[in-house]
Motif scaffolding. Sequence first.
Motif, short mmCIF file in Angstrom:
data_model
loop_
_atom_site.label_atom_id
_atom_site.label_comp_id
_atom_site.label_asym_id
_atom_site.label_seq_id
_atom_site.Cartn_x
_atom_site.Cartn_y
_atom_site.Cartn_z
N MET A 46 4.68 5.36 -5.53
CA MET A 46 4.83 5.28 -6.98
C MET A 46 3.88 6.23 -7.72
O MET A 46 4.18 6.68 -8.82
CB MET A 46 4.61 3.85 -7.47
CG MET A 46 5.77 2.94 -7.16
SD MET A 46 5.63 1.30 -7.89
CE MET A 46 4.31 0.57 -6.94
N LYS A 47 2.74 6.53 -7.13
CA LYS A 47 1.77 7.41 -7.78
C LYS A 47 2.12 8.89 -7.61
O LYS A 47 1.56 9.74 -8.28
CB LYS A 47 0.37 7.16 -7.22
CG LYS A 47 -0.20 5.83 -7.66
CD LYS A 47 -1.60 5.63 -7.12
CE LYS A 47 -2.18 4.32 -7.60
NZ LYS A 47 -3.54 4.09 -7.09
N HIS A 48 3.04 9.17 -6.70
CA HIS A 48 3.41 10.56 -6.41
C HIS A 48 4.31 11.10 -7.52
O HIS A 48 5.23 10.44 -7.97
CB HIS A 48 4.14 10.62 -5.07
CG HIS A 48 4.34 12.00 -4.57
ND1 HIS A 48 5.41 12.77 -4.94
CD2 HIS A 48 3.61 12.76 -3.71
CE1 HIS A 48 5.32 13.93 -4.34
NE2 HIS A 48 4.24 13.95 -3.59
N ASP A 49 4.02 12.31 -7.98
CA ASP A 49 4.87 12.98 -8.97
C ASP A 49 5.87 13.86 -8.23
O ASP A 49 5.49 14.65 -7.37
CB ASP A 49 4.02 13.86 -9.90
CG ASP A 49 3.17 13.02 -10.84
OD1 ASP A 49 3.62 11.91 -11.20
OD2 ASP A 49 2.08 13.48 -11.21
N THR A 75 2.76 1.60 -3.38
CA THR A 75 1.86 2.06 -4.43
C THR A 75 1.60 3.55 -4.31
O THR A 75 1.62 4.29 -5.30
CB THR A 75 0.53 1.28 -4.36
OG1 THR A 75 0.80 -0.11 -4.54
CG2 THR A 75 -0.44 1.75 -5.43
N LYS A 76 1.41 4.02 -3.08
CA LYS A 76 1.19 5.45 -2.85
C LYS A 76 2.42 6.25 -3.29
O LYS A 76 2.30 7.29 -3.93
CB LYS A 76 0.90 5.70 -1.37
CG LYS A 76 0.59 7.12 -1.04
CD LYS A 76 0.26 7.27 0.43
CE LYS A 76 0.00 8.73 0.78
NZ LYS A 76 -0.30 8.89 2.21
N LYS A 85 0.83 -1.20 0.00
CA LYS A 85 0.00 0.00 0.00
C LYS A 85 0.88 1.26 0.00
O LYS A 85 0.65 2.19 -0.77
CB LYS A 85 -0.92 -0.01 1.22
CG LYS A 85 -1.88 1.13 1.29
CD LYS A 85 -2.81 0.99 2.48
CE LYS A 85 -3.78 2.15 2.55
NZ LYS A 85 -4.69 2.01 3.70
#
Length: 77
Positions: A44-47, A41-42, A38
């Motif tokens: 990896m989604k961050h720019d 994944t969080k 979790k």
Amino acid sequence: ELYGQSYRFVVVHTDHLDKNKLKSLDAELKKIRAALQKKATKLMKHDFACRQYAEAALSAFLKEEKNDFYSLNGVVE
């Protein structure tokens, strides 16, 4: 002999307790893995604004989430 007194001990070992311990350990490992997935994944989604920030975030994640059960690694692309 302990503190000048003689003692006799009996050790009892049961397979039932081993099964319970394994079941508990398995449940704990699943819980740790789910939490790691979790958080990863969080992350990896961050720019990130730049590669340096992404590498710093990855390094912090690996340091904070270090554990005895799962080896973690990552790559910034």
